[in-house]
Each structure stands twice: as C-alpha cells, then as structure tokens.
Design a protein around this motif. Structure first.
Motif, PDB file in Angstrom:
ATOM      1  N   UNK A 127      35.913  42.325  29.268  1.00 27.52           N
ATOM      2  CA  UNK A 127      36.476  40.977  29.167  1.00 27.52           C
ATOM      3  C   UNK A 127      35.899  40.121  30.285  1.00 27.52           C
ATOM      4  N   UNK A 128      35.925  38.814  30.114  1.00 27.76           N
ATOM      5  CA  UNK A 128      35.456  37.924  31.164  1.00 27.76           C
ATOM      6  C   UNK A 128      36.357  36.700  31.224  1.00 27.76           C
ATOM      7  N   UNK A 129      36.310  36.023  32.359  1.00 26.44           N
ATOM      8  CA  UNK A 129      37.146  34.837  32.554  1.00 26.44           C
ATOM      9  C   UNK A 129      36.256  33.645  32.870  1.00 26.44           C
ATOM     10  N   UNK A 181      46.528  45.749  34.559  1.00 25.62           N
ATOM     11  CA  UNK A 181      46.171  45.497  33.164  1.00 25.62           C
ATOM     12  C   UNK A 181      45.000  44.524  33.076  1.00 25.62           C
ATOM     13  N   UNK A 182      45.011  43.497  33.906  1.00 28.28           N
ATOM     14  CA  UNK A 182      43.909  42.536  33.918  1.00 28.28           C
ATOM     15  C   UNK A 182      42.623  43.223  34.359  1.00 28.28           C
ATOM     16  N   UNK A 183      42.690  44.036  35.418  1.00 33.50           N
ATOM     17  CA  UNK A 183      41.508  44.738  35.906  1.00 33.50           C
ATOM     18  C   UNK A 183      40.951  45.696  34.854  1.00 33.50           C
ATOM     19  N   UNK A 184      41.827  46.384  34.101  1.00 34.48           N
ATOM     20  CA  UNK A 184      41.366  47.278  33.032  1.00 34.48           C
ATOM     21  C   UNK A 184      40.615  46.492  31.960  1.00 34.48           C
ATOM     22  N   UNK A 185      41.136  45.319  31.620  1.00 33.84           N
ATOM     23  CA  UNK A 185      40.469  44.506  30.599  1.00 33.84           C
ATOM     24  C   UNK A 185      39.118  44.005  31.085  1.00 33.84           C
ATOM     25  N   UNK A 186      39.033  43.625  32.362  1.00 32.15           N
ATOM     26  CA  UNK A 186      37.755  43.182  32.921  1.00 32.15           C
ATOM     27  C   UNK A 186      36.740  44.320  32.934  1.00 32.15           C
TER      28      UNK A 186
END
Length: 70
Positions: free
Chosen positions: A38-40, A29-34
């Motif tokens: 998305x960015x962190x 899910x995190x990889x899909x958002x990136x």
C-alpha cells in the motif's frame, strides 16, 4: 453506494453518500498494509498522478489511528 434510476430510465447511476465512514486502525495495521504494498499520498499528489479526478469526490473514509499502550 446506492443506485438510482435517471429521469430517462436508460441506466442506473451510482449515488454517493455525502457522509464519510470512520475507520479506526492501529499503527501496526497501517505498517502491515504499507509492507504489503500500500502507499500513501495527499490529494494533490493523487490528482497529479491521475488517480482521482479533481471535479469528482471519490469514495473515501476518515481514518483514525489508534494509539497502542506500551
């Protein structure tokens, strides 16, 4: 977020909860958002970039990463 009338009754101001909501995401899910844009960044980077005010605690959540069994 709730609203509370100030002492002069001129406007409603948001009142943030001191509790942080916990959210659990999978690595996928995190990889899909990136991949979707998305960015962190850490707090210091966000302050330097002007995304958050150091004197004001933004609405935030605590993210737990769920380990996927392989």
């Amino acid at each position: 977020m709730t609203t509370e009338r100030n002492s002069y009754r001129l406007f409603d101001a948001p009142v943030r909860s001191a509790e942080k909501e916990r959210v659990t995401l999978s690595q996928e899910a995190i990889e899909r958002q990136l991949e979707a844009g998305a960015f962190m960044m850490d707090r210091e980077e966000a302050i330097a970039a002007g995304f958050i005010n150091p004197q004001d605690e933004p609405d935030t959540v605590i993210v737990d990463v769920r380990q996927e069994e392989v």
